[in-house]
Design a protein around this motif. Structure first.
Motif, PDB file in Angstrom:
ATOM      1  N   ARG A  94       0.827  -1.210   0.000  1.00 35.90           N
ATOM      2  CA  ARG A  94       0.000   0.000   0.000  1.00 35.90           C
ATOM      3  C   ARG A  94       0.862   1.262   0.000  1.00 35.90           C
ATOM      4  O   ARG A  94       0.657   2.174   0.770  1.00 35.90           O
ATOM      5  CB  ARG A  94      -1.002  -0.027   1.159  1.00 35.90           C
ATOM      6  N   ASP A 125      -6.778   8.688   1.475  1.00 33.33           N
ATOM      7  CA  ASP A 125      -8.124   8.512   2.020  1.00 33.33           C
ATOM      8  C   ASP A 125      -9.020   7.659   1.128  1.00 33.33           C
ATOM      9  O   ASP A 125      -9.703   6.754   1.606  1.00 33.33           O
ATOM     10  CB  ASP A 125      -8.796   9.873   2.254  1.00 33.33           C
ATOM     11  N   GLY A 128      -6.706   4.277  -0.256  1.00 35.06           N
ATOM     12  CA  GLY A 128      -6.221   3.397   0.800  1.00 35.06           C
ATOM     13  C   GLY A 128      -4.724   3.178   0.840  1.00 35.06           C
ATOM     14  O   GLY A 128      -4.263   2.199   1.458  1.00 35.06           O
ATOM     15  N   ARG A 130      -1.008   3.640   2.189  1.00 31.90           N
ATOM     16  CA  ARG A 130      -0.496   3.813   3.539  1.00 31.90           C
ATOM     17  C   ARG A 130       0.732   4.712   3.571  1.00 31.90           C
ATOM     18  O   ARG A 130       0.991   5.400   4.560  1.00 31.90           O
ATOM     19  CB  ARG A 130      -0.129   2.410   4.076  1.00 31.90           C
TER      20      ARG A 130
END
Length: 183
Positions: A94, A125, A128, A130
């Motif tokens: 991510r 947001d 997704g 990270r």
């Protein structure tokens, strides 16, 4: 990763939407400017065909889900002011890398900070992710300031990473974790 070709992100003054074939001349004007490309990882373009080839590559990558390049505009039908791009996407981790630039006449107005904040909010947001990373030439002080103002932290330096036009340059590495934004 799937990217919607009709995506439009809006901030107070800007609209970000996927690069389009009609952006060729404006993209060439930006990327053929030696001042804009001074700290990029390739020299300024010399032929407008380079812009159209890049746009075709960008659209292919978007359809494949490996990259998303958004044009920055003052409104949906306005001329291209610059770009934000996410690439090197690692779905399992991510994480992804971002890049960006603006036309000279759009610089110094806070557009890049506004565009990047909108873009980053979407990536963290809505998509997704990270972790986001950016690699810049450490001599590009305005770029470093923009990244730091939106929460990126300088995490390292790669010495003599690039050789562009016979000139060696370092790369400063910046990172932003989704969890850091609320800290």
């Amino acid at each position: 990763m799937y990217f919607d070709p009709t995506l439009q992100l809006k901030s107070a003054r800007l609209v970000l939407s996927p690069i389009r074939a009609s952006d060729g001349a404006a993209l060439f004007a930006i990327q053929s400017d030696p001042a804009v490309m001074r700290y990029w990882n390739h020299p300024a373009w010399t032929d407008i065909k380079q812009a159209y080839a890049q746009i075709l590559d960008d659209l292919t990558a978007m359809r494949a889900g490996t990259q998303l390049k958004l044009g920055i505009r003052e409104h949906a039908d306005a001329p291209l002011l610059g770009i934000c791009v996410v690439f090197a996407i690692d779905a399992e981790s991510r994480r992804a890398e971002i890049g960006y630039h603006l036309a000279p006449d759009a610089q110094g107005k806070g557009y890049m900070r506004e565009a990047l904040q909108c873009f980053i909010d979407h990536l963290l947001d809505d998509r997704g992710l990270r972790r986001l990373e950016a690699e810049i030439d450490p001599r590009n002080v305005p770029s470093a300031r923009v990244l730091e103002r939106i929460g990126f932290q300088r995490e390292g330096l790669l010495r003599e990473r690039w050789c562009v036009g016979g000139e060696l340059s370092d790369s400063a590495l910046y990172g932003l974790l989704a969890r850091d934004r609320s800290a």
